[in-house]
Design a protein around this motif. Structure first.
Motif, PDB file in Angstrom:
ATOM      1  N   CYS A 132      20.478  35.668  42.558  1.00 57.28           N
ATOM      2  CA  CYS A 132      21.270  34.451  42.745  1.00 57.28           C
ATOM      3  C   CYS A 132      22.055  34.601  44.034  1.00 57.28           C
ATOM      4  O   CYS A 132      22.042  35.670  44.644  1.00 57.28           O
ATOM      5  CB  CYS A 132      22.262  34.312  41.586  1.00 57.28           C
ATOM      6  N   GLN A 178      31.743  35.220  42.184  1.00 56.78           N
ATOM      7  CA  GLN A 178      31.130  34.499  41.054  1.00 56.78           C
ATOM      8  C   GLN A 178      29.754  33.980  41.458  1.00 56.78           C
ATOM      9  O   GLN A 178      29.537  33.651  42.629  1.00 56.78           O
ATOM     10  CB  GLN A 178      31.988  33.276  40.688  1.00 56.78           C
ATOM     11  N   ILE A 179      28.858  33.878  40.470  1.00 54.94           N
ATOM     12  CA  ILE A 179      27.551  33.294  40.760  1.00 54.94           C
ATOM     13  C   ILE A 179      27.719  31.842  41.228  1.00 54.94           C
ATOM     14  O   ILE A 179      28.421  31.057  40.590  1.00 54.94           O
ATOM     15  CB  ILE A 179      26.651  33.338  39.501  1.00 54.94           C
ATOM     16  N   ASP A 227      21.392  41.776  27.304  1.00 54.71           N
ATOM     17  CA  ASP A 227      21.742  43.104  26.797  1.00 54.71           C
ATOM     18  C   ASP A 227      20.737  43.475  25.692  1.00 54.71           C
ATOM     19  O   ASP A 227      20.536  42.682  24.762  1.00 54.71           O
ATOM     20  CB  ASP A 227      23.171  43.026  26.225  1.00 54.71           C
ATOM     21  N   PHE A 263      26.097  34.100  45.617  1.00 54.05           N
ATOM     22  CA  PHE A 263      27.464  34.185  45.092  1.00 54.05           C
ATOM     23  C   PHE A 263      28.437  33.345  45.923  1.00 54.05           C
ATOM     24  O   PHE A 263      28.223  33.120  47.117  1.00 54.05           O
ATOM     25  CB  PHE A 263      27.949  35.643  45.128  1.00 54.05           C
ATOM     26  N   SER A 297      26.212  28.811  41.016  1.00 53.79           N
ATOM     27  CA  SER A 297      25.116  28.229  40.233  1.00 53.79           C
ATOM     28  C   SER A 297      24.436  27.087  40.960  1.00 53.79           C
ATOM     29  O   SER A 297      23.203  27.011  41.013  1.00 53.79           O
ATOM     30  CB  SER A 297      25.627  27.656  38.922  1.00 53.79           C
ATOM     31  N   HIS A 332      20.333  40.479  44.655  1.00 53.98           N
ATOM     32  CA  HIS A 332      20.545  39.824  43.364  1.00 53.98           C
ATOM     33  C   HIS A 332      19.677  38.564  43.264  1.00 53.98           C
ATOM     34  O   HIS A 332      19.213  38.038  44.271  1.00 53.98           O
ATOM     35  CB  HIS A 332      22.022  39.486  43.157  1.00 53.98           C
ATOM     36  N   ARG A 351      22.150  43.863  36.990  1.00 53.87           N
ATOM     37  CA  ARG A 351      21.814  42.481  36.643  1.00 53.87           C
ATOM     38  C   ARG A 351      22.327  42.073  35.259  1.00 53.87           C
ATOM     39  O   ARG A 351      21.847  41.104  34.680  1.00 53.87           O
ATOM     40  CB  ARG A 351      20.293  42.297  36.699  1.00 53.87           C
ATOM     41  N   THR A 352      23.311  42.824  34.734  1.00 54.80           N
ATOM     42  CA  THR A 352      23.769  42.516  33.370  1.00 54.80           C
ATOM     43  C   THR A 352      24.564  41.205  33.292  1.00 54.80           C
ATOM     44  O   THR A 352      24.788  40.687  32.208  1.00 54.80           O
ATOM     45  CB  THR A 352      24.636  43.660  32.798  1.00 54.80           C
ATOM     46  N   GLN A 353      24.963  40.676  34.437  1.00 57.85           N
ATOM     47  CA  GLN A 353      25.632  39.365  34.438  1.00 57.85           C
ATOM     48  C   GLN A 353      24.678  38.258  34.038  1.00 57.85           C
ATOM     49  O   GLN A 353      25.103  37.200  33.592  1.00 57.85           O
ATOM     50  CB  GLN A 353      26.094  39.038  35.857  1.00 57.85           C
ATOM     51  N   TYR A 354      23.371  38.446  34.277  1.00 58.56           N
ATOM     52  CA  TYR A 354      22.454  37.336  33.986  1.00 58.56           C
ATOM     53  C   TYR A 354      21.240  37.736  33.160  1.00 58.56           C
ATOM     54  O   TYR A 354      20.534  36.882  32.646  1.00 58.56           O
ATOM     55  CB  TYR A 354      22.029  36.604  35.275  1.00 58.56           C
ATOM     56  N   GLY A 394      26.329  46.721  41.983  1.00 60.54           N
ATOM     57  CA  GLY A 394      26.309  46.276  40.590  1.00 60.54           C
ATOM     58  C   GLY A 394      24.905  46.319  39.987  1.00 60.54           C
ATOM     59  O   GLY A 394      24.033  47.031  40.472  1.00 60.54           O
TER      60      GLY A 394
END
Ligand code: PBG
Ligand code: ZN
Length: 323
Positions: A127, A134-135, A220, A129, A137, A125, A214-217, A212
């Motif tokens: 990023c 959760q990411i 769409d 976690f 950040s 990914h 990459r739609t979390q970041y 998973g």
């Protein structure tokens, strides 16, 4: 904010963002330098692009310069991935590639360095976690900023964050400024969709997510508003150049983004777009060279000021002007 100075001071950037004509100076050639490989590896579907050792990377650049290419974007792929919890990123390989390029070619080229975490995290990914999934950040932005600083110290001409995390352009800008790299530009992957068209790239950069997607970041494809505001966010955070990606599927967004931000907007003709042309050629269905040129013309027509494309090294032979 020294944005205008950053955009004006470098002849390569002036050529890259020139809104007059279409030359090879508007094209950026991606390079994959991979640690620990004995033989250069073909990348499935990406004719003419290989995973290269450092020595081969230097040879490839030499040949590309002879073909008129002046702009490159480097993807460094280190052999060792980051631990799940220690978040330790060893930059030695990518910084070595950058400094060897700089040493050998001086200012003959402009070198962007893709700055992300997906080729160094064990899960692939962009990023890191928290334990709860959760990411993380803060840690992600810290790793990205430190990477940007190290790449710049090694001789990168520009930083290109491709991770799509909130706040990364601001964090990178602050870190570069604090390191006194006030004139190093940031070319942000500012409108980047979650797309199937990155498939061939993920093999090249060993960066396919292990779980998973990459739609979390990433954006769409159904959301035009998010696509535009994502670029505006990067502009507000201090990006110097913006980009839509994938290229042709984002054609409708280039002009609105340029109008809203007044910044140079380019397009990344991604691996799947390029590999699509290669596959059609392989099936005997199109003339690859004419098809490639057609896509570049379409992107220019749509307002792309510059194009990142695996085919930049063919531009001269396709008759794209040198000046
Ligand atoms: C990594 C990155 C990707 C691409 C450029 N940088 C892949 C991704 O986000 O999955 C795609 C480029 C291509 O497909 O040619 N963040
Ligand atoms: Zn990434």
């Amino acid at each position: 904010m020294k944005r205008l100075q950053r955009l004006r001071q470098n002849v390569h950037i002036r050529d890259l963002t020139s809104q007059i004509g279409f030359t090879v100076n508007h094209l950026i050639q991606p390079l994959f330098a991979v640690e620990g490989i004995k033989h250069d590896g073909e990348i499935e579907g990406l004719k003419g692009t290989k995973r290269l050792s450092i020595t081969s990377t230097l040879k490839q650049i030499e040949s590309d310069l002879n073909n008129g290419v002046t702009q490159f974007i480097l993807f460094g792929v280190p052999a060792i991935k980051m631990g799940e919890t220690d978040y330790f990123y060893n930059h030695d390989f990518t910084t070595k590639v950058i400094s060897e390029i700089r040493e050998k070619f001086g200012r003959a080229l402009h070198l962007w360095v893709d700055t992300c975490l997906c080729s160094v995290t064990s899960h692939g990914h962009c990023c890191v976690f928290h334990q709860n999934g959760q990411i993380h950040s803060e840690k992600t932005l810290d790793l990205l900023s430190q990477s940007a600083l190290k790449f710049t110290q090694a001789g990168a001409d520009g930083i290109s964050p491709s991770d799509m995390m909130d706040g990364r352009v601001k964090a990178i800008r602050e870190t570069l400024d604090a390191g006194n790299y006030l004139m190093t530009p940031i070319m942000s992957y500012s409108t980047k969709f979650a797309s199937q068209l990155y498939g061939p790239f993920r093999n090249a950069a060993s960066s396919a997510p292990q779980f998973g997607d990459r739609t979390q970041y990433q954006i769409d494809v159904r959301n035009r508003q998010d696509a535009i505001s994502s670029s505006i966010r990067c502009a507000e955070e201090g990006a110097d150049l913006l980009m839509v990606k994938p290229a042709m599927p984002s054609l409708d967004l280039i002009q609105p983004i340029a109008e809203k931000t007044n910044l140079p907007v380019g397009a990344y003709q991604v691996s799947g777009e390029y590999a699509g042309l290669v596959a059609l050629e392989k099936a005997g269905l199109i003339d690859f060279n004419k098809g490639l040129l057609e896509t570049w013309y379409v992107l220019k027509r749509g307002g792309a000021q510059f194009i990142i494309t695996y085919g930049a090294r063919y531009a001269k032979s396709l008759g794209v002007g040198l000046k």
